[in-house]
Scaffold this active site. Structure first.
Site, mmCIF file in Angstrom:
data_model
loop_
_atom_site.group_PDB
_atom_site.id
_atom_site.type_symbol
_atom_site.label_atom_id
_atom_site.label_comp_id
_atom_site.label_asym_id
_atom_site.label_seq_id
_atom_site.Cartn_x
_atom_site.Cartn_y
_atom_site.Cartn_z
ATOM 1 N N ARG A 133 48.560 22.323 65.849
ATOM 2 C CA ARG A 133 47.907 21.013 65.761
ATOM 3 C C ARG A 133 48.436 20.203 64.563
ATOM 4 O O ARG A 133 48.096 19.038 64.430
ATOM 5 C CB ARG A 133 46.408 21.175 65.506
ATOM 6 C CG ARG A 133 45.505 21.427 66.706
ATOM 7 C CD ARG A 133 45.171 20.199 67.470
ATOM 8 N NE ARG A 133 43.799 20.024 67.888
ATOM 9 C CZ ARG A 133 43.136 20.734 68.782
ATOM 10 N NH1 ARG A 133 43.666 21.777 69.345
ATOM 11 N NH2 ARG A 133 41.919 20.408 69.120
ATOM 12 N N ARG B 227 33.805 13.992 80.681
ATOM 13 C CA ARG B 227 33.615 15.406 80.379
ATOM 14 C C ARG B 227 32.324 15.598 79.589
ATOM 15 O O ARG B 227 31.582 16.538 79.802
ATOM 16 C CB ARG B 227 34.817 15.917 79.567
ATOM 17 C CG ARG B 227 34.769 17.388 79.261
ATOM 18 C CD ARG B 227 36.145 17.896 78.874
ATOM 19 N NE ARG B 227 36.479 17.534 77.513
ATOM 20 C CZ ARG B 227 37.676 17.762 76.960
ATOM 21 N NH1 ARG B 227 38.644 18.280 77.680
ATOM 22 N NH2 ARG B 227 37.912 17.439 75.722
ATOM 23 N N ARG C 186 29.479 21.374 75.073
ATOM 24 C CA ARG C 186 30.368 21.116 73.929
ATOM 25 C C ARG C 186 29.753 20.007 73.109
ATOM 26 O O ARG C 186 29.606 18.889 73.578
ATOM 27 C CB ARG C 186 31.759 20.689 74.409
ATOM 28 C CG ARG C 186 32.606 21.861 74.825
ATOM 29 C CD ARG C 186 34.000 21.400 75.147
ATOM 30 N NE ARG C 186 34.698 20.879 73.965
ATOM 31 C CZ ARG C 186 36.024 20.892 73.857
ATOM 32 N NH1 ARG C 186 36.762 21.380 74.817
ATOM 33 N NH2 ARG C 186 36.597 20.405 72.789
ATOM 34 N N ARG D 288 38.566 12.557 67.314
ATOM 35 C CA ARG D 288 39.556 13.560 67.710
ATOM 36 C C ARG D 288 40.877 12.892 68.092
ATOM 37 O O ARG D 288 41.950 13.414 67.817
ATOM 38 C CB ARG D 288 39.018 14.428 68.848
ATOM 39 C CG ARG D 288 37.834 15.283 68.393
ATOM 40 C CD ARG D 288 37.187 16.000 69.546
ATOM 41 N NE ARG D 288 38.006 17.101 70.001
ATOM 42 C CZ ARG D 288 38.197 17.423 71.268
ATOM 43 N NH1 ARG D 288 37.671 16.706 72.223
ATOM 44 N NH2 ARG D 288 38.935 18.442 71.578
HETATM 45 P P1 AMP Z 1 40.017 22.162 71.456
HETATM 46 O O1 AMP Z 1 39.135 23.009 72.321
HETATM 47 O O2 AMP Z 1 41.439 22.625 71.452
HETATM 48 O O3 AMP Z 1 39.884 20.704 71.769
HETATM 49 O O4 AMP Z 1 39.503 22.340 69.956
HETATM 50 C C1 AMP Z 1 38.184 21.998 69.563
HETATM 51 C C2 AMP Z 1 38.119 21.854 68.044
HETATM 52 O O5 AMP Z 1 38.504 23.088 67.426
HETATM 53 C C3 AMP Z 1 39.057 20.821 67.451
HETATM 54 O O6 AMP Z 1 38.509 19.525 67.465
HETATM 55 C C4 AMP Z 1 39.244 21.349 66.033
HETATM 56 O O7 AMP Z 1 38.108 21.075 65.221
HETATM 57 C C5 AMP Z 1 39.269 22.843 66.247
HETATM 58 N N1 AMP Z 1 40.645 23.359 66.495
HETATM 59 C C6 AMP Z 1 41.142 23.897 67.651
HETATM 60 N N2 AMP Z 1 42.420 24.265 67.514
HETATM 61 C C7 AMP Z 1 42.761 23.947 66.241
HETATM 62 C C8 AMP Z 1 43.952 24.071 65.479
HETATM 63 N N3 AMP Z 1 45.084 24.569 66.004
HETATM 64 N N4 AMP Z 1 43.935 23.641 64.190
HETATM 65 C C9 AMP Z 1 42.817 23.140 63.637
HETATM 66 N N5 AMP Z 1 41.661 22.978 64.286
HETATM 67 C C10 AMP Z 1 41.622 23.386 65.584
#
Ligand code: AMP
Length: 189
Positions: free
Chosen positions: A88, A127, A135, A146
């Site tokens: 990320r 969503r 969520r 985000r």
């Molecule tokens: P996601 O399900 O991939 O959208 O992730 C949900 C949340 O988890 C994100 O908004 C971040 O707060 C955290 N997160 C997930 N993957 C990462 C990553 N690689 N680095 C930092 N934060 C992460």
């Protein structure tokens, strides 16, 4: 097969990830899922990351990459893996590169799913309505946050791989089947 799936929130990464792991028989490593498991377990780490997840900001590179390191050390990853939601940040991409070098493991493909921003906001809003309660980070306000975090911190990751001639871009507008056909073609080209 070692694949990275990139794309903004709402691009359909999670949906396409399921199609990819089914086709190639590799484990699905989603850092968002791993972090949500930590939160659900009520661990000390989980309590620390919950507020960050709820805000739409990123968890620190160290925490995330330690989780990834642990996960790819498990035996099911010897045949490969799909990374979803990581790297990320450019720092995470650099840490990952070092981790893979130590394992003499090269990436097979980095696939970026591209979707225009108005479509993204609409999808994230839908969503949020669909899994109300599931969520806590799918509210309009957090969605906007985000996307901003994506633009400033994650978009450079695509550039990082583009500069290394590793990036394959796929149009993410269409049905799930249409997009997965494009994804498979880009992985197998
Ligand atoms: P996601 O399900 O991939 O959208 O992730 C949900 C949340 O988890 C994100 O908004 C971040 O707060 C955290 N997160 C997930 N993957 C990462 C990553 N690689 N680095 C930092 N934060 C992460």
């Amino acid at each position: 097969m070692r694949i990275i799936l990139l794309g903004p929130p709402g691009a359909g990464k999670g949906t396409q990830a399921k199609e990819i792991v089914a086709r190639y028989g590799i484990p699905h490593i989603s850092t968002g899922d791993l972090l949500r498991e930590q939160v659900a377990s009520g661990s000390e780490l989980g309590n620390r990351v919950k507020a960050i997840l709820d805000s739409g900001e990123l968890v620190t590179d160290e925490i995330v990459m330690e989780m990834v390191d642990d996960r790819i050390n498990r035996p099911d990853c010897t045949k490969g893996f799909l990374l979803d939601g990581v790297p990320r940040t450019v720092k995470q991409a650099e840490i990952l590169a070092t981790m893979l070098e130590h394992r003499h493991a090269a990436l097979s493909a980095v696939v970026q799913i591209s979707v225009p921003e108005d479509v993204l906001l609409e999808r994230i809003r839908n969503r949020g309505i669909a899994n109300a309660g599931a969520r806590t980070d799918d509210t309009a306000e957090v969605a906007a946050k985000r996307l901003e975090v994506y633009r400033t911190q994650t978009a450079p990751v695509a550039q990082y791989y583009r500069e290394r001639n590793a990036l394959r871009e796929v149009n993410g507008v269409g049905t799930v089947a249409e997009v997965s056909e494009r994804v498979f073609a880009s992985v197998e080209r």
